[in-house]
Design an enzyme around this catalytic site. Structure first.
Site, PDB file in Angstrom:
ATOM      1  CB  CYS A 114      -0.981  -0.077   0.891  1.00 30.59           C
ATOM      2  SG  CYS A 114      -2.191  -1.113   1.261  1.00 30.59           S
ATOM      3  CG  HIS A 251      -2.835   3.397   1.610  1.00 33.21           C
ATOM      4  ND1 HIS A 251      -3.371   3.003   0.410  1.00 33.21           N
ATOM      5  CD2 HIS A 251      -2.793   2.624   2.354  1.00 33.21           C
ATOM      6  CE1 HIS A 251      -4.165   1.824   0.846  1.00 33.21           C
ATOM      7  NE2 HIS A 251      -4.060   1.521   2.109  1.00 33.21           N
ATOM      8  CG  ASN A 281      -6.452  -0.453   1.043  1.00 35.77           C
ATOM      9  OD1 ASN A 281      -5.772  -0.159   0.001  1.00 35.77           O
ATOM     10  ND2 ASN A 281      -5.929  -0.500   2.303  1.00 35.77           N
TER      11      ASN A 281
END
Ligand code: ACO
Length: 324
Positions: A114, A251, A281
């Protein structure tokens, strides 16, 4: 005069299929209410069966090139941040080169889960400052739907597919923080935390691609602390503070992590770009997606000071401070 790597274009691509939380209620012991309350996610996009990460990446790259008024001929390098490549090799970046019709320059992938886009952006900045490239396409692209365990309600409701891209180009600046472009970066990783978030398959172990495993609550605690520290470090390196920040572009893993980090940084939520409710996500794609949506919505404007911050498997975490 100081050389700066400046964002000259931005774009994104989201697969057509939108999956609302209610879809998971049909197969799992979960609810729209639980997913919204614990993560802030309302829906996510899933790639079609015949859509690969390189397709998503190429569409995002084309949108970024269009917004920059450039073509693939103007690009020297392609960096793709991804943990869900089409194949074990070659890199997604070389596939994107081919799909864009780019026969010169070079491409490679960056894998920091990520945090991948922050790592890729920092690499691209270094290539530009060292004179290796004048213009770099930096892409975050993922198909996390392909590594979900559909029976694990604690993970499969959280992730989505998508891609975002920026064109980063060399421009002259004055050397102070009023310059446009990347002003500072802070990268970190610590492999002792690898069991908190990993995929249980791989080439040299199981010979399979595996499924994502996550200890979400342990990761949650690490996330807020490490994201706050990395963003503060990146700002302090250039003598700036939270007061100077126009937008945090975090993020997008969980709205509670985003809120907790913004609070610790002292930045109000009105100055945070949020897309997690619509995208879920999307791992390395989440920051460029948020940048692109932030510009599209008229929030991010030339001259704004942006802080991006991300954490993912590894653990790997970091932040980049840039003036748009
Ligand atoms: N529906 C209903 N109940 C659920 C679900 C679900 N989908 N998932 C878990 N639960 C249950 C659990 O089983 C647990 O039940 P129990 O108390 O009976 O054991 C309960 O809900 C609470 O579970 P927690 O994990 O403690 O819930 P938490 O509030 O921590 O939220 C979440 C979970 C959303 C995963 C959160 O921990 C999180 O976002 N963590 C961080 C994820 C992250 O940051 N990832 C970033 C990197 S991702 C990358 O790099 C690829």
């Amino acid at each position: 005069m100081t050389l700066r790597a400046v964002v000259q274009g931005v774009g994104h691509y989201l697969p057509e299929r939108i999956v609302p939380n209610s879809e998971f209620e049909k197969t799992l012991d979960t609810s729209d209410e639980w997913i919204r309350a614990r993560s802030g996610i309302e829906q996510r996009h899933f790639a079609a069966e015949d859509e690969a990460t390189s397709d998503l990446a190429t569409y995002a790259a084309q949108a970024a090139l269009k917004s920059a008024g450039l073509t693939a001929d103007d690009i020297d390098a392609v960096i793709v941040a991804t943990s869900t490549p089409d194949l074990t090799f070659p890199s997604v970046a070389t596939m994107v080169q081919d799909k864009l019709g780019m026969t010169r320059g070079f491409g490679f992938d960056v894998q920091a889960v990520c945090a991948g886009f922050v790592f890729a952006l920092t690499n691209a900045n270094a290539l530009i400052l060292s004179g290796q490239a004048k213009r770099v396409l930096v892409i975050g692209a993922e198909t996390f739907s392909r590594i979900m365990d559909w029976e694990d309600r604690s993970t499969c409701v959280l992730f989505g597919d998508g891609a975002g891209a920026v064109v980063l180009g060399a421009e002259e600046g004055t050397g102070d923080t009023s310059d446009r472009g990347i002003l500072s970066a802070d990268l970190n990783s610590d492999g002792r935390y690898r069991d908190m978030l990993y995929v249980d398959g791989g080439v040299s172990t199981s010979g399979t691609s595996g499924k994502l495993r996550m200890q979400g609550n342990l990761l949650f605690r690490q996330a807020v602390e490490k994201l706050t520290t990395t963003a503060t470090n990146a700002l302090e390196k250039i003598g700036l503070s939270d007061d100077d920040v126009s937008w945090i572009v975090p993020h997008q893993a969980n709205i509670r992590i985003i809120q907790g980090t913004a609070k610790k940084l002292g930045v109000p939520m009105e100055n945070v770009i949020v897309t997690v409710h619509k995208h879920g996500n999307t791992s390395a794609a989440s920051i460029p997606l948020a940048l692109s949506v932030g510009v599209e919505e008229g929030k991010i404007k030339p001259g704004d000071l942006l802080v991006t911050e991300a954490i993912g498997g590894g653990l790997a975490w970091g932040s980049v401070v840039l003036r748009w």
